[in-house]
Write a protein that holds these residues in place. Structure first.
Motif, PDB file in Angstrom:
ATOM      1  N   GLU A   1       0.817  -1.059   0.031  1.00  0.00           N
ATOM      2  CA  GLU A   1      -0.037  -0.094   0.171  1.00  0.00           C
ATOM      3  C   GLU A   1       0.745   1.391   0.094  1.00  0.00           C
ATOM      4  O   GLU A   1       0.412   2.136  -0.579  1.00  0.00           O
ATOM      5  N   TYR A   2       1.972   0.987   0.876  1.00  0.00           N
ATOM      6  CA  TYR A   2       2.827   2.468   0.815  1.00  0.00           C
ATOM      7  C   TYR A   2       3.662   2.594  -0.496  1.00  0.00           C
ATOM      8  O   TYR A   2       3.879   3.698  -1.059  1.00  0.00           O
ATOM      9  N   TYR A   3       4.196   1.548  -1.103  1.00  0.00           N
ATOM     10  CA  TYR A   3       5.525   1.823  -2.030  1.00  0.00           C
ATOM     11  C   TYR A   3       5.182   1.091  -3.371  1.00  0.00           C
ATOM     12  O   TYR A   3       5.793   1.178  -4.137  1.00  0.00           O
ATOM     13  N   ARG A   4       4.016   0.109  -3.310  1.00  0.00           N
ATOM     14  CA  ARG A   4       4.253  -0.836  -4.713  1.00  0.00           C
ATOM     15  C   ARG A   4       5.292  -1.251  -5.241  1.00  0.00           C
ATOM     16  O   ARG A   4       5.935  -1.156  -6.181  1.00  0.00           O
ATOM     17  N   PRO A   5       6.339  -1.934  -4.034  1.00  0.00           N
ATOM     18  CA  PRO A   5       7.544  -2.637  -4.587  1.00  0.00           C
ATOM     19  C   PRO A   5       7.241  -3.712  -5.519  1.00  0.00           C
ATOM     20  O   PRO A   5       6.119  -4.312  -5.832  1.00  0.00           O
ATOM     21  N   ASP A   6       8.313  -4.213  -6.444  1.00  0.00           N
ATOM     22  CA  ASP A   6       8.458  -5.294  -7.305  1.00  0.00           C
ATOM     23  C   ASP A   6       8.329  -6.730  -6.732  1.00  0.00           C
ATOM     24  O   ASP A   6       7.869  -7.606  -7.405  1.00  0.00           O
ATOM     25  N   GLY A   7       8.337  -6.740  -5.177  1.00  0.00           N
ATOM     26  CA  GLY A   7       8.252  -7.992  -4.559  1.00  0.00           C
ATOM     27  C   GLY A   7       7.787  -7.735  -3.324  1.00  0.00           C
ATOM     28  O   GLY A   7       8.077  -6.749  -2.654  1.00  0.00           O
TER      29      GLY A   7
ATOM     30  N   LEU B   1      19.133   5.955   4.461  1.00  0.00           N
ATOM     31  CA  LEU B   1      17.724   6.236   4.591  1.00  0.00           C
ATOM     32  C   LEU B   1      17.519   7.360   5.756  1.00  0.00           C
ATOM     33  O   LEU B   1      16.345   8.006   5.621  1.00  0.00           O
ATOM     34  N   TYR B   2      18.420   7.442   6.492  1.00  0.00           N
ATOM     35  CA  TYR B   2      18.428   8.642   7.478  1.00  0.00           C
ATOM     36  C   TYR B   2      18.931  10.028   6.730  1.00  0.00           C
ATOM     37  O   TYR B   2      18.726  10.936   7.258  1.00  0.00           O
ATOM     38  N   GLY B   3      19.236   9.946   5.613  1.00  0.00           N
ATOM     39  CA  GLY B   3      19.700  11.038   4.819  1.00  0.00           C
ATOM     40  C   GLY B   3      18.349  11.971   4.187  1.00  0.00           C
ATOM     41  O   GLY B   3      17.411  11.309   4.185  1.00  0.00           O
TER      42      GLY B   3
ATOM     43  N   ASP C   1       9.231   8.562   3.828  1.00  0.00           N
ATOM     44  CA  ASP C   1       9.710   9.608   2.699  1.00  0.00           C
ATOM     45  C   ASP C   1      10.930   9.120   2.112  1.00  0.00           C
ATOM     46  O   ASP C   1      11.043   9.028   0.897  1.00  0.00           O
ATOM     47  N   SER C   2      11.927   8.567   3.002  1.00  0.00           N
ATOM     48  CA  SER C   2      12.986   8.149   2.216  1.00  0.00           C
ATOM     49  C   SER C   2      12.892   6.704   1.581  1.00  0.00           C
ATOM     50  O   SER C   2      13.725   6.528   0.586  1.00  0.00           O
TER      51      SER C   2
END
Ligand code: CP3
Length: 337
Positions: free
Chosen positions: A60-66, A283-285, A321-322
């Motif tokens: 739901e958040y990112y639609r990853p490929d897996g 991902l903290y950047g 967001d990251s």
């Protein structure tokens, strides 16, 4: 469905890299934390409807490929007669760890029956999103599982298991063999229930000397992965400089931790498909930096046989967001030609 992830794992050229993340369904997602207020970790993974709901959160958040099934590598402890739970602030705890050599050669219960909740989860995922994305199953590797079974708790240096290797190599071998047997059966069971791709996490095995890795562990990785008819990925941390041992496992693709330089890995591994390997702490950047570093990895990996992922799991306090910036960078990518 264009099964980018399966194609990349087989070494094909893809228009853009497929993307997913280890630990994508965990504590960095607010709804996960809400569900966990109601269910303990073990109740969540053992209740297929709940495990399905959690598996789908990153969708739901990112639609990853897996989508990696929401479960844990430790599930196979039970068919070998170990009881375990996850203690908050500590991590996994095995209540009846291995006490001595006599305890190391374990007989295996009925994996398909005892882990039916995992089969049920995979069947549900196949039904709900199997046409839209790749379903990733997984298992732990023998060294990583044995570390918990011997130490009884997380061990940073895995000293209890490595001490068993030194004091009683036969018992060490028997214990790793027992895990290899159950894991082999477990991965076949996952394929039968709908897993499209499988990842073997022997996360901690890089603690072994190279000679021990070669003697004790490599043949087991080969035995586990041999003859599986879906693409497989192997992940072991701290293998920089000896990636050939991962290639030799027989896995279709090699997952790289963030200490490995992608361009160097490509030189060392030739045509072998690779996965990774953004440093999870990147991902903290800010999101521009995340995009920039992600693009550098995609460039270095090239268009053939690359699955974009992190170099290990998403940390619990990672900003959404990251993660979004990371996934979008892959999805917007277009290799020419
Ligand atoms: O999203 C996903 O990647 C799918 C699910 C998954 C989990 N664990 C969920 C989980 C996967 C693939 C794993 C693998 C796993 N589990 C490994 C190998 C890979 C790795 O990351 O090293 C290992 C060594 C384990 C053992 C384990 N289980 C650990 C170290 C922990 C974390 C303990 C802690 O307190 O941080 C667990 C529990 C666990 N497994 C959680 C999750 C989301 C955290 C549970 C929670 O507190 O909510």
């Amino acid at each position: 469905m264009d099964d980018l992830l399966v194609r990349a794992a087989r070494g094909e050229r893809t228009e853009r890299p497929p993307v997913w993340m280890m630990r994508q369904a965990g504590r960095h997602i607010p709804e996960y934390r809400e569900i966990r207020e109601e269910y303990s970790f073990l109740d969540a993974i053992k209740t297929p409807a709940v495990a399905e709901e959690i598996t789908l959160l990153p969708w739901e958040y990112y639609r990853p490929d897996g989508l990696v099934m929401f479960s844990d590598i430790l599930t196979v402890l039970e068919p070998l007669g170990f009881s375990y739970h996850i203690e908050s602030g500590v991590g996994p705890v095995v209540e009846n760890p291995v006490e001595g050599p006599a305890d190391a050669d374990r007989s295996m219960g009925d994996v398909r029956e005892e882990l039916d909740y995992v089969g049920a989860l995979l069947r549900r995922l196949t039904e709900s999103v199997g046409d839209e994305t790749t379903i990733i199953g997984f298992a732990g590797g023998p060294f990583t599982l044995a570390s918990y079974a011997v130490a009884g708790e997380p061990s940073r240096t895995h000293r209890p298991l490595r001490a068993l290797r030194a004091r009683n190599p036969d018992a060490f071998r028997a214990l790793l063999d027992s895990f290899a047997e159950v894991v082999r059966e477990y991965l076949r069971f996952q394929i039968d229930n709908g897993a499209d791709v499988l990842q073997l996490f022997d996360t901690y095995a890089g603690e072994l000397t190279t000679a021990d890795y070669r003697e004790f562990l490599l043949p087991l990785h080969q035995r586990i992965l041999d003859g599986l008819d879906v693409p497989t990925i192997i992940f072991v941390r701290r293998m920089n400089g000896r990636l050939d041992l991962l290639e030799a496992s027989g896995a279709d693709a090699v997952s790289l931790d963030w200490t490995v330089d992608m361009a160097t890995a490509r030189e060392q591994l030739g045509e072998v498909p690779v996965q990774g390997n953004l440093d999870p702490t990147a991902l903290y950047g800010d999101t521009d930096a995340v995009r920039e570093q992600t693009r550098e990895i995609i460039e270095a990996a090239g268009p053939e046989g690359h699955i974009l992922n992190l170099g290990h799991g998403v940390h619990r306090d990672t900003p959404v967001d990251s993660v979004e910036a990371f996934v979008e960078t892959a999805k917007e990518w277009q290799w020419d030609g």
